[in-house]
Design a protein around this motif. Structure first.
Motif, PDB file in Angstrom:
ATOM      1  N   VAL A 149       0.835  -1.200   0.000  1.00 64.12           N
ATOM      2  CA  VAL A 149       0.000   0.000   0.000  1.00 64.12           C
ATOM      3  C   VAL A 149       0.871   1.251   0.000  1.00 64.12           C
ATOM      4  CG1 VAL A 149      -1.727   1.325   1.285  1.00 64.12           C
ATOM      5  CG2 VAL A 149      -1.914  -1.166   1.151  1.00 64.12           C
ATOM      6  N   LEU A 150       1.953   1.242   0.771  1.00 68.36           N
ATOM      7  CA  LEU A 150       2.858   2.399   0.831  1.00 68.36           C
ATOM      8  C   LEU A 150       3.452   2.691  -0.538  1.00 68.36           C
ATOM      9  CD1 LEU A 150       4.287   4.585   2.460  1.00 68.36           C
ATOM     10  CD2 LEU A 150       6.066   2.894   3.010  1.00 68.36           C
ATOM     11  N   THR A 151       3.883   1.656  -1.238  1.00 65.09           N
ATOM     12  CA  THR A 151       4.442   1.845  -2.581  1.00 65.09           C
ATOM     13  C   THR A 151       3.399   2.441  -3.519  1.00 65.09           C
ATOM     14  OG1 THR A 151       5.951  -0.018  -2.297  1.00 65.09           O
ATOM     15  CG2 THR A 151       5.496   0.670  -4.554  1.00 65.09           C
ATOM     16  N   HIS A 152       2.190   1.939  -3.426  1.00 64.52           N
ATOM     17  CA  HIS A 152       1.100   2.436  -4.274  1.00 64.52           C
ATOM     18  C   HIS A 152       0.787   3.902  -3.973  1.00 64.52           C
ATOM     19  CE1 HIS A 152      -2.732   2.710  -6.348  1.00 64.52           C
ATOM     20  NE2 HIS A 152      -3.337   3.007  -5.210  1.00 64.52           N
ATOM     21  N   VAL A 153       0.695   4.238  -2.691  1.00 65.77           N
ATOM     22  CA  VAL A 153       0.399   5.625  -2.306  1.00 65.77           C
ATOM     23  C   VAL A 153       1.517   6.557  -2.767  1.00 65.77           C
ATOM     24  CG1 VAL A 153       0.076   7.195  -0.359  1.00 65.77           C
ATOM     25  CG2 VAL A 153      -1.049   4.961  -0.353  1.00 65.77           C
ATOM     26  N   THR A 154       2.746   6.137  -2.585  1.00 67.65           N
ATOM     27  CA  THR A 154       3.894   6.955  -2.984  1.00 67.65           C
ATOM     28  C   THR A 154       3.866   7.216  -4.486  1.00 67.65           C
ATOM     29  OG1 THR A 154       5.229   6.028  -1.187  1.00 67.65           O
ATOM     30  CG2 THR A 154       6.407   7.116  -2.982  1.00 67.65           C
ATOM     31  N   THR A 158       3.753  13.054   1.915  1.00 69.67           N
ATOM     32  CA  THR A 158       3.801  13.627   3.260  1.00 69.67           C
ATOM     33  C   THR A 158       3.589  12.531   4.300  1.00 69.67           C
ATOM     34  OG1 THR A 158       1.427  14.057   3.376  1.00 69.67           O
ATOM     35  CG2 THR A 158       2.809  15.760   2.342  1.00 69.67           C
ATOM     36  N   LYS A 159       3.761  12.892   5.569  1.00 74.22           N
ATOM     37  CA  LYS A 159       3.544  11.941   6.654  1.00 74.22           C
ATOM     38  C   LYS A 159       2.078  11.478   6.677  1.00 74.22           C
ATOM     39  CE  LYS A 159       4.517   9.816  10.604  1.00 74.22           C
ATOM     40  NZ  LYS A 159       3.187   9.394  11.076  1.00 74.22           N
ATOM     41  N   LEU A 160       1.162  12.390   6.426  1.00 82.55           N
ATOM     42  CA  LEU A 160      -0.254  12.029   6.401  1.00 82.55           C
ATOM     43  C   LEU A 160      -0.534  11.026   5.282  1.00 82.55           C
ATOM     44  CD1 LEU A 160      -2.119  15.408   7.074  1.00 82.55           C
ATOM     45  CD2 LEU A 160      -1.986  13.418   8.581  1.00 82.55           C
ATOM     46  N   ASN A 161       0.109  11.230   4.139  1.00 75.71           N
ATOM     47  CA  ASN A 161      -0.059  10.283   3.046  1.00 75.71           C
ATOM     48  C   ASN A 161       0.510   8.915   3.406  1.00 75.71           C
ATOM     49  OD1 ASN A 161       0.771  12.983   0.831  1.00 75.71           O
ATOM     50  ND2 ASN A 161      -1.287  12.199   1.233  1.00 75.71           N
ATOM     51  N   GLN A 162       1.651   8.912   4.049  1.00 77.63           N
ATOM     52  CA  GLN A 162       2.279   7.654   4.458  1.00 77.63           C
ATOM     53  C   GLN A 162       1.381   6.886   5.431  1.00 77.63           C
ATOM     54  OE1 GLN A 162       6.024   8.889   6.085  1.00 77.63           O
ATOM     55  NE2 GLN A 162       7.075   8.904   4.095  1.00 77.63           N
ATOM     56  N   ASP A 163       0.688   7.618   6.275  1.00 77.93           N
ATOM     57  CA  ASP A 163      -0.184   6.971   7.259  1.00 77.93           C
ATOM     58  C   ASP A 163      -1.351   6.232   6.618  1.00 77.93           C
ATOM     59  OD1 ASP A 163       1.430   7.836   9.261  1.00 77.93           O
ATOM     60  OD2 ASP A 163       0.140   9.491   9.920  1.00 77.93           O
ATOM     61  N   GLN A 164      -1.639   6.527   5.348  1.00 79.96           N
ATOM     62  CA  GLN A 164      -2.671   5.785   4.645  1.00 79.96           C
ATOM     63  C   GLN A 164      -2.308   4.305   4.535  1.00 79.96           C
ATOM     64  OE1 GLN A 164      -5.407   7.567   4.599  1.00 79.96           O
ATOM     65  NE2 GLN A 164      -5.785   7.833   2.414  1.00 79.96           N
ATOM     66  N   ALA A 165      -1.019   4.013   4.582  1.00 78.55           N
ATOM     67  CA  ALA A 165      -0.556   2.624   4.454  1.00 78.55           C
ATOM     68  C   ALA A 165      -0.591   1.877   5.787  1.00 78.55           C
ATOM     69  CB  ALA A 165       0.862   2.597   3.878  1.00 78.55           C
ATOM     70  N   LEU A 166      -0.979   2.538   6.883  1.00 81.10           N
ATOM     71  CA  LEU A 166      -1.103   1.870   8.175  1.00 81.10           C
ATOM     72  C   LEU A 166      -2.389   1.049   8.220  1.00 81.10           C
ATOM     73  CD1 LEU A 166      -0.013   4.776  10.562  1.00 81.10           C
ATOM     74  CD2 LEU A 166       1.191   2.593  10.226  1.00 81.10           C
ATOM     75  N   VAL A 167      -2.276  -0.200   8.603  1.00 81.00           N
ATOM     76  CA  VAL A 167      -3.438  -1.083   8.711  1.00 81.00           C
ATOM     77  C   VAL A 167      -3.289  -1.934   9.964  1.00 81.00           C
ATOM     78  CG1 VAL A 167      -3.822  -1.189   6.211  1.00 81.00           C
ATOM     79  CG2 VAL A 167      -2.352  -2.885   7.327  1.00 81.00           C
ATOM     80  N   PRO A 168      -4.388  -2.433  10.540  1.00 77.89           N
ATOM     81  CA  PRO A 168      -4.280  -3.361  11.669  1.00 77.89           C
ATOM     82  C   PRO A 168      -3.512  -4.620  11.256  1.00 77.89           C
ATOM     83  CG  PRO A 168      -6.523  -2.536  11.462  1.00 77.89           C
ATOM     84  CD  PRO A 168      -5.796  -2.094  10.240  1.00 77.89           C
ATOM     85  N   SER A 169      -2.648  -5.087  12.122  1.00 80.84           N
ATOM     86  CA  SER A 169      -1.788  -6.226  11.771  1.00 80.84           C
ATOM     87  C   SER A 169      -2.593  -7.501  11.528  1.00 80.84           C
ATOM     88  CB  SER A 169      -0.768  -6.472  12.892  1.00 80.84           C
ATOM     89  OG  SER A 169      -1.412  -6.905  14.076  1.00 80.84           O
TER      90      SER A 169
END
Length: 416
Positions: free
Chosen positions: A95-100, A112-123
């Protein structure tokens, strides 16, 4: 099988936006035999979300949540899910690669940091990859209930439902078949229609349910059959529709699910290679708008003149001032002249014209509020009908539109 749809967002609760996601999700679930038990809209509050999830636990098989997955601080769904599932957020590298790539290639700026946080998901979640946006979907299970969290952006939600959620649900669950058939009727009110088909309705098989879906000037009759034998359901639905046609053939204009009068009319015009135009006063261009909402309408719809003001009827549409002075702007004579002029200007086979008092004031006319004339120009001549649709204004306009479409449809079907 039962499902609950939960929309998260204060913007829905204060009426700032209309929830369209629930309808899309419900239709998708229904097609694969999963019935929607309820739809809930809740506030962006952690405890409210937690209470809702807890109340649905083991009560339904599937909970689908939309909203609250954006990059801003008020989007709290992911963190709340972690608390409910006793989990923690981790970065998903795909997801991080896709968002970037999405941010850098399309928006031409660093992530940005907010954009990077889009890649955070529950483990503990199964990630539902969002090819058309930055917020991934999430699939989690607790005991007997699957919780699916989707972004609230409609086209992103729809992509994930179609490409990720529905295929997984089909694989995971054995489901009954649900078959729908919608019959579109025009020109007969709900109560009168119910009287005409009462005996037929009373003799429907137990596994087939009938619903009345009324709108001004039209009533949709929806037959729904549920069971494990798909062929039996389809056969019995067809049998019941054939019986219904024998009773109300005079007011049935279509049969396909979601096939509205404008779609049916468009098919009729296309098949017969006919063209149509409009000249609208009290309906304000709404007939033209509805006709052109159908894909491919350019093949048969040639144009419209919205002659709302009297001077526009004279100066643009070319209606004689003498006719208006003698008969009033809301009259049979003016309506028919409008239809003929539209037919002539746009060189069409047919034209629909409307003139009336939608209210609340009389305006330029002497006719009572609610009075409407609808005229149809045909290759053989012109005719009109007078109506009084009462009030309020919105009702008058809607019924004018529906009645106009019904009249032109029946005229073409019967005589051409």
């Amino acid at each position: 099988m039962k499902a609950t749809i939960v929309t998260v967002g204060d913007e829905i609760l204060i009426g700032q936006i209309i929830d369209t996601n629930s309808g899309v999700i419900a239709k998708s679930l229904d097609k694969i035999g999963i019935g929607v038990h309820e739809m809930l809209s809740i506030t962006d509050d952690k405890q409210h979300i937690l209470n809702t999830l807890s109340s649905l636990q083991n009560k339904v098989d599937v909970v689908i949540i939309t909203g609250g997955l954006g990059p801003t601080k008020d989007d709290i769904t992911k963190k709340t899910l972690c608390e409910y599932f006793d989990d923690q957020l981790i970065i998903n590298e795909k997801v991080l690669t896709h968002v970037t790539q999405l941010i850098e290639q399309y928006f031409k700026r660093p992530i940005t940091k907010l954009n990077q946080d889009q890649a955070l998901v529950p483990s503990k979640c199964e990630v539902l990859f969002n090819q058309v946006g930055t917020a991934p979907g999430m699939w989690l299970q607790k005991e007997n209930t699957v919780f699916i969290s989707l972004p609230g952006v409609p086209y992103e939600m729809k992509y994930l439902i179609e490409n990720e959620v529905i295929p997984r649900l089909i694989t995971k669950y054995e489901r009954p078949f649900i078959i729908h058939k919608t019959i579109l009727t025009y020109g007969v009110g709900e109560s009168l229609l119910a009287e005409r088909i009462e005996t037929w309705e009373d003799n429907l098989p137990e596994f087939i349910k009938l619903a009345y879906l009324p709108n001004p000037g039209r009533v949709r009759l929806r037959l729904s059959a549920r069971g494990v034998d798909e062929n039996l359901l389809k056969k019995e639905i067809s049998t019941q529709v054939e019986k219904l046609q024998l009773i109300i053939s005079d007011c049935i204009v279509g049969f396909e699910e979601d096939e509205t009068i404008e779609v049916v009319l468009g098919k009729l015009l296309t098949n017969k290679k006919l063209t149509i135009s409009t000249a609208e006063s009290c309906s304000g261009g709404k007939i033209a708008s509805i006709i052109t909402s159908v894909s491919g309408a350019s093949n048969y719809f040639k144009g419209s003149i919205v002659s709302y003001a009297t001077e526009t009827k004279v100066n643009v549409l070319g209606i004689s001032q003498e006719i208006i002075d003698e008969f009033s702007v809301v009259s049979k004579q003016v309506a028919e002249a409008m239809a003929l002029q539209s037919q002539k200007i746009f060189k069409t086979d047919f034209a629909i014209a409307t003139t009336g008092n939608a209210g609340p004031d009389k305006g330029d006319a002497d006719a009572e509020v609610g009075t409407v004339f609808i005229a149809i120009a045909t290759p053989k001549g012109v005719f009109s009908e007078k109506f009084n649709f009462g009030q309020p204004r919105e009702k008058v306009i809607d019924r004018t539109v529906n009645q106009g479409l019904e009249i032109i449809y029946k005229e073409i079907l019967k005589n051409y």
